[in-house]
Design a protein around this motif. Structure first.
Motif, PDB file in Angstrom:
ATOM      1  N   ILE A  30      46.128  42.984  32.346  1.00 17.78           N
ATOM      2  CA  ILE A  30      45.863  43.884  33.512  1.00 17.78           C
ATOM      3  C   ILE A  30      45.018  43.375  34.604  1.00 17.78           C
ATOM      4  CG2 ILE A  30      45.684  46.436  34.530  1.00 17.78           C
ATOM      5  CD1 ILE A  30      46.324  47.126  31.705  1.00 17.78           C
ATOM      6  N   TYR A  31      44.008  43.406  34.267  1.00 14.22           N
ATOM      7  CA  TYR A  31      42.726  42.860  35.278  1.00 14.22           C
ATOM      8  C   TYR A  31      41.752  41.913  34.407  1.00 14.22           C
ATOM      9  CZ  TYR A  31      43.669  45.076  39.659  1.00 14.22           C
ATOM     10  OH  TYR A  31      44.219  45.439  41.064  1.00 14.22           O
ATOM     11  N   TYR A  32      40.922  41.540  35.009  1.00 16.71           N
ATOM     12  CA  TYR A  32      39.922  40.654  34.398  1.00 16.71           C
ATOM     13  C   TYR A  32      38.676  40.296  35.178  1.00 16.71           C
ATOM     14  CZ  TYR A  32      41.205  36.044  36.506  1.00 16.71           C
ATOM     15  OH  TYR A  32      41.461  35.226  37.403  1.00 16.71           O
ATOM     16  N   SER A  33      37.751  40.291  34.564  1.00 15.60           N
ATOM     17  CA  SER A  33      36.419  40.124  35.190  1.00 15.60           C
ATOM     18  C   SER A  33      35.611  39.122  34.752  1.00 15.60           C
ATOM     19  CB  SER A  33      35.451  41.229  35.293  1.00 15.60           C
ATOM     20  OG  SER A  33      34.180  41.142  35.736  1.00 15.60           O
ATOM     21  N   HIS A  46      28.306  39.944  27.210  1.00 16.49           N
ATOM     22  CA  HIS A  46      29.438  38.813  27.408  1.00 16.49           C
ATOM     23  C   HIS A  46      29.746  39.162  29.118  1.00 16.49           C
ATOM     24  CE1 HIS A  46      31.424  38.882  23.191  1.00 16.49           C
ATOM     25  NE2 HIS A  46      30.456  38.065  23.338  1.00 16.49           N
ATOM     26  N   GLU A  47      29.863  37.968  29.660  1.00 19.68           N
ATOM     27  CA  GLU A  47      29.977  37.733  30.954  1.00 19.68           C
ATOM     28  C   GLU A  47      31.582  38.011  31.309  1.00 19.68           C
ATOM     29  OE1 GLU A  47      26.924  34.357  32.395  1.00 19.68           O
ATOM     30  OE2 GLU A  47      29.109  33.893  32.498  1.00 19.68           O
ATOM     31  N   THR A  69      36.098  40.709  39.970  1.00 20.44           N
ATOM     32  CA  THR A  69      37.393  41.044  39.258  1.00 20.44           C
ATOM     33  C   THR A  69      38.513  40.291  39.964  1.00 20.44           C
ATOM     34  OG1 THR A  69      37.661  42.926  40.713  1.00 20.44           O
ATOM     35  CG2 THR A  69      36.039  43.373  38.707  1.00 20.44           C
ATOM     36  N   ASP A  70      39.546  40.165  39.182  1.00 24.02           N
ATOM     37  CA  ASP A  70      40.658  39.733  39.707  1.00 24.02           C
ATOM     38  C   ASP A  70      41.897  40.171  38.943  1.00 24.02           C
ATOM     39  OD1 ASP A  70      41.584  36.544  40.875  1.00 24.02           O
ATOM     40  OD2 ASP A  70      42.436  38.219  41.302  1.00 24.02           O
ATOM     41  N   LYS A  71      43.210  40.301  39.371  1.00 21.41           N
ATOM     42  CA  LYS A  71      44.547  40.545  39.008  1.00 21.41           C
ATOM     43  C   LYS A  71      44.728  39.844  37.737  1.00 21.41           C
ATOM     44  CE  LYS A  71      45.778  42.603  43.311  1.00 21.41           C
ATOM     45  NZ  LYS A  71      46.947  42.722  44.405  1.00 21.41           N
ATOM     46  N   TYR A 113      46.774  50.084  38.815  1.00 21.91           N
ATOM     47  CA  TYR A 113      45.404  50.157  38.071  1.00 21.91           C
ATOM     48  C   TYR A 113      44.561  49.789  39.008  1.00 21.91           C
ATOM     49  CZ  TYR A 113      48.602  49.953  33.855  1.00 21.91           C
ATOM     50  OH  TYR A 113      49.659  50.293  33.069  1.00 21.91           O
ATOM     51  N   LYS A 114      43.274  49.990  38.696  1.00 19.46           N
ATOM     52  CA  LYS A 114      42.129  49.640  39.440  1.00 19.46           C
ATOM     53  C   LYS A 114      40.860  49.332  38.418  1.00 19.46           C
ATOM     54  CE  LYS A 114      40.352  51.839  43.098  1.00 19.46           C
ATOM     55  NZ  LYS A 114      39.766  52.499  43.932  1.00 19.46           N
ATOM     56  N   VAL A 115      40.162  48.483  38.746  1.00 18.11           N
ATOM     57  CA  VAL A 115      38.961  48.309  37.701  1.00 18.11           C
ATOM     58  C   VAL A 115      37.662  48.226  38.646  1.00 18.11           C
ATOM     59  CG1 VAL A 115      40.171  47.227  36.006  1.00 18.11           C
ATOM     60  CG2 VAL A 115      39.149  45.830  37.818  1.00 18.11           C
ATOM     61  N   SER A 116      36.531  48.275  38.175  1.00 19.28           N
ATOM     62  CA  SER A 116      35.470  47.864  38.800  1.00 19.28           C
ATOM     63  C   SER A 116      34.296  47.108  37.600  1.00 19.28           C
ATOM     64  CB  SER A 116      34.581  49.163  39.256  1.00 19.28           C
ATOM     65  OG  SER A 116      34.279  49.935  38.298  1.00 19.28           O
ATOM     66  N   ARG A 117      33.251  46.409  38.147  1.00 18.03           N
ATOM     67  CA  ARG A 117      32.513  45.705  37.133  1.00 18.03           C
ATOM     68  C   ARG A 117      30.885  45.889  38.174  1.00 18.03           C
ATOM     69  NH1 ARG A 117      32.592  41.254  33.740  1.00 18.03           N
ATOM     70  NH2 ARG A 117      31.017  41.563  32.025  1.00 18.03           N
TER      71      ARG A 117
END
Lengths: 114, 117
Positions: A46-49, A29-30, A55-57, A64-68
């Motif tokens: 919270i976040y999405y990609s 999935h993208e 990624t975006d808020k 929070y932080k995320v990475s992809r």
């Protein structure tokens, strides 16, 4: 079997101790997203990609932080957890993010911050 | 911006009785509508969705929902519930018009359905 896998499922930690909740999907999935679920508030994003390195808020990104870096993985990072981040967290993925597709959810990660 | 209101936080019902879980939405443009179900200790699963066409949509386990544009509602119904239907049900909405390449799914607060023997 198509699935979204989250780890850990349960975690108790203390204020300020960095933690990471992992999320992995095997459906190519993208789109991936993190939600938190709190009583009476439903699910809040919270976040999405939308894809690798994109990624975006969402609605509640503070703390929070995320990475992809890879398509299949979308970890959620709490650099300095606080008690108000005690919640049930869900990772979800979808073939595309146009709002018509089905979201596939992980089983959830229950986090308690003392 | 769109929003979703689930009018009942909890709905207790006896087995084999009918049930209706109410959902109202607000939006200035056309929307897509969804019902998700969350069984105890599990993630959410899509139950049914309305994108276009017939306003009555059905799930494989006997639930149905009707899109009512004039009342901005998407209520979920089942004529006869089972113990196994005990779960939390979430109504959700997204815009039917692409906005900036991404259309967010907005969830209601959820309705806890408790089916008693």
């Amino acid at each position: 079997e198509a699935q979204v896998t989250q780890n850990p499922r349960y975690l108790i930690t203390v204020t300020g101790k960095k933690l990471t909740v992992t999320c992995s999907q095997n459906m190519n999935h993208e789109y991936m997203s993190w939600y938190r679920q709190d009583p009476g508030l439903g699910l809040r994003q919270i976040y999405y990609s939308m894809n690798v390195e994109v990624t975006d808020k969402g609605d509640v990104p503070e703390g929070y932080k995320v990475s992809r870096k890879e398509k299949r993985n979308f970890p959620l990072i709490l650099e300095s957890p606080s008690p108000n981040q005690t919640s049930l967290y869900f990772c979800a993925s979808s073939r595309q993010g146009w709002g018509t597709g089905e979201l596939f959810f992980g089983e959830g990660s229950r986090l308690t911050v003392l | 911006a769109q929003s979703v209101t689930q009018l009942d936080s909890q709905v207790p019902v006896f087995e084999e009785a009918p049930v209706e879980l109410r959902c109202n939405y607000s939006s200035s443009v056309s929307v897509y509508l969804f019902w998700y179900v969350q069984y105890p200790n599990q993630g959410l699963q899509l139950l049914l969705k309305y994108l276009s066409g017939s306003t009555l949509v059905e799930s494989i386990n006997g639930f149905e929902a009707e899109f009512n544009k004039s009342q901005t509602s998407f209520h979920l119904r089942k004529p006869s519930v089972h113990i196994s239907d005990t779960a939390e049900y979430f109504c959700a909405v997204s815009l039917a018009v692409l906005s900036g390449g991404y259309n967010k799914l907005i969830f209601g607060a959820g309705t806890r359905l408790a089916v008693h023997p």
